[in-house]
Design a protein around this motif. Structure first.
Motif, PDB file in Angstrom:
ATOM      1  N   ASN B  92       0.828  -1.201   0.000  1.00 50.61           N
ATOM      2  CA  ASN B  92       0.000   0.000   0.000  1.00 50.61           C
ATOM      3  C   ASN B  92       0.864   1.253   0.000  1.00 50.61           C
ATOM      4  O   ASN B  92       0.601   2.206  -0.749  1.00 50.61           O
ATOM      5  CB  ASN B  92      -0.888  -0.036   1.247  1.00 50.61           C
ATOM      6  CG  ASN B  92      -2.199   0.653   1.008  1.00 50.61           C
ATOM      7  OD1 ASN B  92      -2.613   0.829  -0.133  1.00 50.61           O
ATOM      8  ND2 ASN B  92      -2.856   1.037   2.071  1.00 50.61           N
ATOM      9  N   GLN B  93       1.925   1.215   0.820  1.00 51.95           N
ATOM     10  CA  GLN B  93       2.834   2.356   0.894  1.00 51.95           C
ATOM     11  C   GLN B  93       3.544   2.568  -0.448  1.00 51.95           C
ATOM     12  O   GLN B  93       3.651   3.699  -0.934  1.00 51.95           O
ATOM     13  CB  GLN B  93       3.861   2.132   2.022  1.00 51.95           C
ATOM     14  CG  GLN B  93       4.701   3.347   2.367  1.00 51.95           C
ATOM     15  CD  GLN B  93       3.870   4.576   2.689  1.00 51.95           C
ATOM     16  OE1 GLN B  93       2.948   4.491   3.498  1.00 51.95           O
ATOM     17  NE2 GLN B  93       4.149   5.688   2.024  1.00 51.95           N
ATOM     18  N   LEU B  94       3.980   1.426  -1.047  1.00 49.52           N
ATOM     19  CA  LEU B  94       4.653   1.496  -2.351  1.00 49.52           C
ATOM     20  C   LEU B  94       3.725   2.095  -3.407  1.00 49.52           C
ATOM     21  O   LEU B  94       4.116   2.943  -4.213  1.00 49.52           O
ATOM     22  CB  LEU B  94       5.092   0.092  -2.796  1.00 49.52           C
ATOM     23  CG  LEU B  94       6.380  -0.449  -2.179  1.00 49.52           C
ATOM     24  CD1 LEU B  94       6.573  -1.902  -2.573  1.00 49.52           C
ATOM     25  CD2 LEU B  94       7.592   0.372  -2.632  1.00 49.52           C
ATOM     26  N   LEU B  95       2.485   1.621  -3.365  1.00 49.43           N
ATOM     27  CA  LEU B  95       1.477   2.102  -4.316  1.00 49.43           C
ATOM     28  C   LEU B  95       1.232   3.598  -4.141  1.00 49.43           C
ATOM     29  O   LEU B  95       1.154   4.352  -5.110  1.00 49.43           O
ATOM     30  CB  LEU B  95       0.185   1.311  -4.102  1.00 49.43           C
ATOM     31  CG  LEU B  95      -0.829   1.356  -5.223  1.00 49.43           C
ATOM     32  CD1 LEU B  95      -0.305   0.625  -6.441  1.00 49.43           C
ATOM     33  CD2 LEU B  95      -2.135   0.711  -4.772  1.00 49.43           C
ATOM     34  N   GLN B  96       1.141   4.013  -2.862  1.00 47.87           N
ATOM     35  CA  GLN B  96       0.902   5.427  -2.565  1.00 47.87           C
ATOM     36  C   GLN B  96       2.063   6.285  -3.078  1.00 47.87           C
ATOM     37  O   GLN B  96       1.839   7.342  -3.681  1.00 47.87           O
ATOM     38  CB  GLN B  96       0.722   5.603  -1.049  1.00 47.87           C
ATOM     39  CG  GLN B  96       0.228   6.974  -0.631  1.00 47.87           C
ATOM     40  CD  GLN B  96      -1.070   7.370  -1.315  1.00 47.87           C
ATOM     41  OE1 GLN B  96      -2.030   6.608  -1.320  1.00 47.87           O
ATOM     42  NE2 GLN B  96      -1.097   8.538  -1.948  1.00 47.87           N
ATOM     43  N   ASP B  97       3.298   5.788  -2.866  1.00 41.46           N
ATOM     44  CA  ASP B  97       4.484   6.517  -3.331  1.00 41.46           C
ATOM     45  C   ASP B  97       4.460   6.650  -4.851  1.00 41.46           C
ATOM     46  O   ASP B  97       4.755   7.723  -5.403  1.00 41.46           O
ATOM     47  CB  ASP B  97       5.766   5.797  -2.896  1.00 41.46           C
ATOM     48  CG  ASP B  97       5.979   5.883  -1.392  1.00 41.46           C
ATOM     49  OD1 ASP B  97       5.247   6.663  -0.747  1.00 41.46           O
ATOM     50  OD2 ASP B  97       6.835   5.144  -0.864  1.00 41.46           O
ATOM     51  N   THR B  98       4.100   5.541  -5.528  1.00 47.20           N
ATOM     52  CA  THR B  98       4.049   5.562  -6.999  1.00 47.20           C
ATOM     53  C   THR B  98       2.998   6.547  -7.484  1.00 47.20           C
ATOM     54  O   THR B  98       3.228   7.316  -8.426  1.00 47.20           O
ATOM     55  CB  THR B  98       3.726   4.139  -7.531  1.00 47.20           C
ATOM     56  OG1 THR B  98       4.590   3.223  -6.893  1.00 47.20           O
ATOM     57  CG2 THR B  98       3.890   4.048  -9.022  1.00 47.20           C
ATOM     58  N   ILE B  99       1.825   6.519  -6.805  1.00 53.46           N
ATOM     59  CA  ILE B  99       0.739   7.440  -7.191  1.00 53.46           C
ATOM     60  C   ILE B  99       1.202   8.885  -7.029  1.00 53.46           C
ATOM     61  O   ILE B  99       1.005   9.732  -7.909  1.00 53.46           O
ATOM     62  CB  ILE B  99      -0.543   7.163  -6.354  1.00 53.46           C
ATOM     63  CG1 ILE B  99      -1.173   5.851  -6.799  1.00 53.46           C
ATOM     64  CG2 ILE B  99      -1.550   8.299  -6.487  1.00 53.46           C
ATOM     65  CD1 ILE B  99      -2.276   5.336  -5.898  1.00 53.46           C
ATOM     66  N   ASP B 100       1.877   9.161  -5.878  1.00 51.27           N
ATOM     67  CA  ASP B 100       2.370  10.527  -5.616  1.00 51.27           C
ATOM     68  C   ASP B 100       3.350  10.972  -6.707  1.00 51.27           C
ATOM     69  O   ASP B 100       3.290  12.110  -7.182  1.00 51.27           O
ATOM     70  CB  ASP B 100       3.061  10.589  -4.240  1.00 51.27           C
ATOM     71  CG  ASP B 100       2.049  10.515  -3.114  1.00 51.27           C
ATOM     72  OD1 ASP B 100       0.840  10.613  -3.405  1.00 51.27           O
ATOM     73  OD2 ASP B 100       2.468  10.325  -1.957  1.00 51.27           O
ATOM     74  N   GLN B 101       4.238  10.033  -7.072  1.00 50.14           N
ATOM     75  CA  GLN B 101       5.233  10.371  -8.108  1.00 50.14           C
ATOM     76  C   GLN B 101       4.561  10.649  -9.460  1.00 50.14           C
ATOM     77  O   GLN B 101       4.922  11.569 -10.173  1.00 50.14           O
ATOM     78  CB  GLN B 101       6.238   9.228  -8.255  1.00 50.14           C
ATOM     79  CG  GLN B 101       7.336   9.293  -7.196  1.00 50.14           C
ATOM     80  CD  GLN B 101       8.207   8.056  -7.176  1.00 50.14           C
ATOM     81  OE1 GLN B 101       8.068   7.195  -8.033  1.00 50.14           O
ATOM     82  NE2 GLN B 101       9.065   7.963  -6.187  1.00 50.14           N
ATOM     83  N   LEU B 102       3.553   9.804  -9.750  1.00 53.74           N
ATOM     84  CA  LEU B 102       2.814   9.978 -11.015  1.00 53.74           C
ATOM     85  C   LEU B 102       2.106  11.324 -11.057  1.00 53.74           C
ATOM     86  O   LEU B 102       2.149  12.044 -12.062  1.00 53.74           O
ATOM     87  CB  LEU B 102       1.787   8.850 -11.180  1.00 53.74           C
ATOM     88  CG  LEU B 102       2.295   7.548 -11.778  1.00 53.74           C
ATOM     89  CD1 LEU B 102       1.220   6.488 -11.702  1.00 53.74           C
ATOM     90  CD2 LEU B 102       2.707   7.746 -13.234  1.00 53.74           C
ATOM     91  N   VAL B 103       1.464  11.653  -9.912  1.00 50.44           N
ATOM     92  CA  VAL B 103       0.734  12.937  -9.820  1.00 50.44           C
ATOM     93  C   VAL B 103       1.725  14.091 -10.003  1.00 50.44           C
ATOM     94  O   VAL B 103       1.460  15.051 -10.735  1.00 50.44           O
ATOM     95  CB  VAL B 103      -0.017  13.026  -8.465  1.00 50.44           C
ATOM     96  CG1 VAL B 103      -0.535  14.432  -8.221  1.00 50.44           C
ATOM     97  CG2 VAL B 103      -1.171  12.029  -8.431  1.00 50.44           C
ATOM     98  N   LYS B 104       2.886  13.956  -9.332  1.00 57.24           N
ATOM     99  CA  LYS B 104       3.917  14.998  -9.397  1.00 57.24           C
ATOM    100  C   LYS B 104       4.389  15.199 -10.845  1.00 57.24           C
ATOM    101  O   LYS B 104       4.509  16.346 -11.316  1.00 57.24           O
ATOM    102  CB  LYS B 104       5.096  14.593  -8.513  1.00 57.24           C
ATOM    103  CG  LYS B 104       5.785  15.769  -7.877  1.00 57.24           C
ATOM    104  CD  LYS B 104       6.829  15.289  -6.900  1.00 57.24           C
ATOM    105  CE  LYS B 104       7.655  16.467  -6.448  1.00 57.24           C
ATOM    106  NZ  LYS B 104       8.727  16.070  -5.567  1.00 57.24           N
TER     107      LYS B 104
END
Lengths: 126, 181
Positions: B92-104
């Motif tokens: 979940n944390q990995l997914l959240q980090d990936t989502i944040d990076q994608l959004v960024k």
């Protein structure tokens, strides 16, 4: 004499004792909070039935699971049938068990050892 | 206490028989033949009781081992669930980090496009409107260069401001989406 019938619940078995039929059944789970209280009416009913039983009786035991106090009550029930058998009536107890349920098979064999009534062990099919 | 009462009820017939035999044992008037008969009855009852005790012990042992097995199984399943839960947390944390990076990255691309548009507009305004006016007024063609230099220097701060604004907006819409789910 009226039949003794009780529907099964998650903790108590179905009791189907019809004096008109020559087949009695006990099936399901037997883990009541108070086994003595649960089986007392049936034992009283059997005490009356002993006085005027049918010539030929078949008693099917199809239990999935039972607690220790229920096993003592079962012994009492079987003792009643023992009396009927000793009085010269034709009587068979059939103990049903699932193929994979070794515990139930062994319990049936334990009962068979102490009850002096023809006792058949029957493995459920399927 | 209630349990003890229940247990004694289970053996009520045996308790009654014991009382009966005790009463007979104290009776001095019973003839010898009757004593022998009672003794035989007692032996039979005792034999029967041994059989029942054996049966109850083995039934009880089987139930105990069944419960033990069920308990072990539950314990194992509990450990497996805990492990799965921990893995899920990490994923979940990995997914959240990936989502944040994608959004960024997405916001960064959008912000760059906006800044480019602003730069073009500023360049057009400077080239077509401000420079002719200033050159006509002051007669200095260096001023046009200063304007363009100003635009070039402003590009980075504008990019940062636009990116920050858009990032805040994206995070807000993400969190409201999570709450709705």
């Amino acid at each position: 004499m009226e039949a003794y019938y009780l529907e099964a619940t998650p903790k108590t078995p179905k009791l189907d004792f019809n004096p008109e039929a020559n087949n009695f059944v006990i099936s399901g789970r037997s883990i009541p909070e108070n086994s003595i209280e649960f089986y007392k009416p049936l034992l009283d009913w059997l005490e009356k039935y002993i006085n005027n039983p049918k010539k030929s009786i078949n008693f099917e035991v199809k239990l999935e699971y039972f607690n220790t106090s229920s096993s003592k009550c079962l012994v009492e029930i079987f003792r009643k049938f023992e009396k009927i058998h000793q009085a010269g009536h034709e009587l068979t107890i059939e103990w049903y068990y699932d193929e994979e349920d070794e515990d139930m098979q062994e319990s049936g064999e334990d009962f068979k050892d102490i009850i002096k009534v023809p006792f058949r062990m029957i493995q459920n099919k399927g | 206490m209630a349990k003890a009462v229940v247990q004694s009820d289970v053996f009520q017939a045996e308790i009654d028989f014991l009382h009966e035999v005790r009463a007979l044992a104290e009776d001095q008037t019973i003839p010898e033949a009757k004593v022998k008969e009672n003794y035989k009855a007692l032996c039979n009852k005792y034999e029967r009781l041994i059989g029942e005790a054996k049966l109850l012990t083995s039934v009880s042992d089987r139930l105990h081992s069944k419960l033990n097995e069920a308990n072990e199984k539950l314990k194992k399943q509990f450990d497996e669930i805990n492990k799965i839960n921990d893995d899920l947390k990490v994923n979940n944390q990995l997914l959240q980090d990936t989502i944040d990076q994608l959004v960024k990255a997405k916001v960064g691309r959008k912000a760059s496009s906006i800044v480019l548009l602003i730069a073009i507009i500023l360049f057009i305004i400077s080239e077509g409107l401000l420079e002719p006016l200033v050159e006509q007024e002051f007669g200095n063609d260096q001023i046009g260069f200063i304007f363009k230099l100003g635009i070039a220097i402003l590009l980075k701060p504008i990019d940062v401001i636009v990116e920050r604004y858009m990032m805040r907006k994206a995070l807000k819409s993400n969190s409201s989406r999570v709450i709705n789910h």
